[in-house]
Design an enzyme around this catalytic site. Structure first.
Site, mmCIF file in Angstrom:
data_model
loop_
_atom_site.group_PDB
_atom_site.id
_atom_site.type_symbol
_atom_site.label_atom_id
_atom_site.label_comp_id
_atom_site.label_asym_id
_atom_site.label_seq_id
_atom_site.Cartn_x
_atom_site.Cartn_y
_atom_site.Cartn_z
ATOM 1 N N CYS A 93 1.901 -4.800 -5.202
ATOM 2 C CA CYS A 93 1.368 -3.737 -4.343
ATOM 3 C C CYS A 93 2.395 -2.678 -3.965
ATOM 4 O O CYS A 93 2.039 -1.664 -3.364
ATOM 5 C CB CYS A 93 0.769 -4.350 -3.082
ATOM 6 N N CYS A 417 3.831 -4.845 2.165
ATOM 7 C CA CYS A 417 3.999 -6.193 1.606
ATOM 8 C C CYS A 417 3.505 -6.183 0.165
ATOM 9 O O CYS A 417 2.830 -5.252 -0.267
ATOM 10 C CB CYS A 417 3.217 -7.209 2.418
#
Length: 433
Positions: A93, A417
């Site tokens: 991500c 994250c």
């Protein structure tokens, strides 16, 4: 915040395609199409000649094997000279964050003056596979010469071996899905279901308001074959959402007692985003007015079993220490909202003395009142705007810079994250007016 003897990297502009829920408007496209669109649009918006670009770097996660170096393929299709190098990076991500930081590193080390960095993702086009035995048979079938040779393909093969398999959004090292990890993290930090739903509603309301007020200027209207219908905005946020509607949704992962639902998690999303970053003196020589300085950044890693989504809580203190600034000095905070529970758990960790001691600090970097929610994701976040895995980082950086200008702030934090127990944080400083 920076050594005056080293060059400064500045953000000139950033834009993105409208983010659309997977399985909707980009269903007939591949990530290459969106990447090509944002690269060409960035040149058009800035007026930069493609020949002035030294490198194109794009992040992606669910790669289409036909365009495994999607940065290069899209750059050529967007009209960049074939002498402009291009490469693709992946770090789950935070792939676009890595693309931008790789571009910064190239500029700071003298390898480039001008870089376009971003990311692209079409989760409507995830690679579909088969079980190992079927894959072996497909490979061996390339040697077949006669029609009856294909009878060998099916000998001893079960029908279940031919069932298509989509990749799971799960941690390879643990087998645990991100949603299960978010449930576990929310429980660990005692984040209630009501708190998560309230945060999700806030995200949707902020995105809807920002869209109405024209704040989301990074969204570039785009049209693609075959229909060429012009898409002008995201279709990810729910302006009509309410606490009652969110409360009615059932847990998706840890049933029946989990707290993560489809309403307080980021949706599967298709989209692409790109930023133009330059060495400051080159930008000024070309007549550009930068939006922000890109300052310190860091990447961190921790235990993917128990702290998969806690990366920003580790990365934020680290990047603040590098810059010698405090949490209260931040005017704008853009944090990736993978899940409402994850985001709130990160904020709770930043307020926790116990967590700070794990990092060798006496006190939490954010002491209760230090976290002003008005600084955080005021124009929406990944829950409402969507999360194309490879592109979100570029959306965060562009939005942070635009908010600094709009709100008159000086210093912004971008943090996110990622799968693998990874995390990232970066500081931006508004360019002088």
């Amino acid at each position: 915040m920076t050594n005056p003897s080293t060059p400064s990297v500045v953000l000139i502009e950033g834009l993105r395609s409208p983010f659309r829920r997977s399985g909707t408007d980009y269903l007939d496209l591949i990530s290459y199409d969106l990447a090509r669109g944002v690269l060409k649009s960035l040149l058009n918006r800035t007026g930069l000649k493609a020949s002035e670009v030294d490198q194109v770097i794009m992040g992606t996660v669910a790669q289409n094997v036909m365009t495994s170096n999607v940065a290069r393929d899209a750059a050529l299709a967007a009209g960049f000279p074939n002498t402009v190098t291009a490469h693709t990076v992946t770090q789950a991500c935070i792939s676009a964050n890595q693309a931008i930081c790789s571009g910064m590193a190239a500029i700071l080390t003298g390898q480039a003056d001008t870089v376009i960095a971003g990311g692209t993702e079409i989760l409507s086009d995830v690679p579909i596979g088969f079980k190992k035995e079927a894959r072996k048979r497909f490979f061996e079938s390339r040697k077949y010469q006669k029609p009856w040779d294909y009878l060998q393909f099916f000998k001893g093969l079960k029908l279940s071996d031919l069932a298509p398999q989509a990749p799971a959004i799960a941690e390879f090292s643990t087998g645990e899905s991100m949603g299960e990890s978010a449930d576990k993290l929310a429980a660990m930090f005692q984040i209630s279901r009501e708190g998560q739903d309230s945060f999700a509603l806030r995200s949707h309301q902020n995105a809807a308001r920002a869209s109405r007020e024209g704040k989301l200027s990074d969204v570039e209207p785009m049209a693609f074959a075959p229909g060429f219908r012009v898409l002008e905005q995201d279709n990810t946020f729910r302006e009509d959402s309410s606490l009652e509607k969110l409360a009615a949704l059932k847990p998706v992962f840890s049933k029946p007692f989990g707290t993560v639902t489809a309403g307080n998690a980021s949706p599967l999303t298709d989209g692409a985003a790109a930023t133009l970053i330059m060495r400051e003196d080159k930008a000024l020589a070309l007549g550009f007015k930068p939006k922000a300085y890109l300052r310190q950044y860091t990447f961190v890693a921790q235990d993917p079993k128990d702290e998969l989504l806690l990366g920003p809580a580790y990365a934020t203190p680290k990047v603040l220490d590098k810059a010698k600034v405090s949490f209260k000095d931040l005017d704008v905070i853009e944090i990736h909202e993978a899940f409402a529970g994850q985001t709130l758990a990160v904020l709770a960790a930043l307020e926790s003395d116990h967590f700070a001691q794990k990092m060798g600090k006496d006190k939490a970097i954010a002491q209760g009142e230090s976290i002003d929610m008005e600084k955080i994701n005021r124009w929406g976040g990944s829950i409402s705007l969507g999360h194309p895995f490879g592109a979100t980082g570029a959306r965060l950086v562009t939005m942070a810079a635009n908010r600094l200008i709009d709100e008159g702030g000086q210093l912004a934090l971008v943090t996110a994250c990622a799968a693998g127990g990874l995390g990232h944080a970066m500081l931006l400083e508004r360019y002088p007016a």
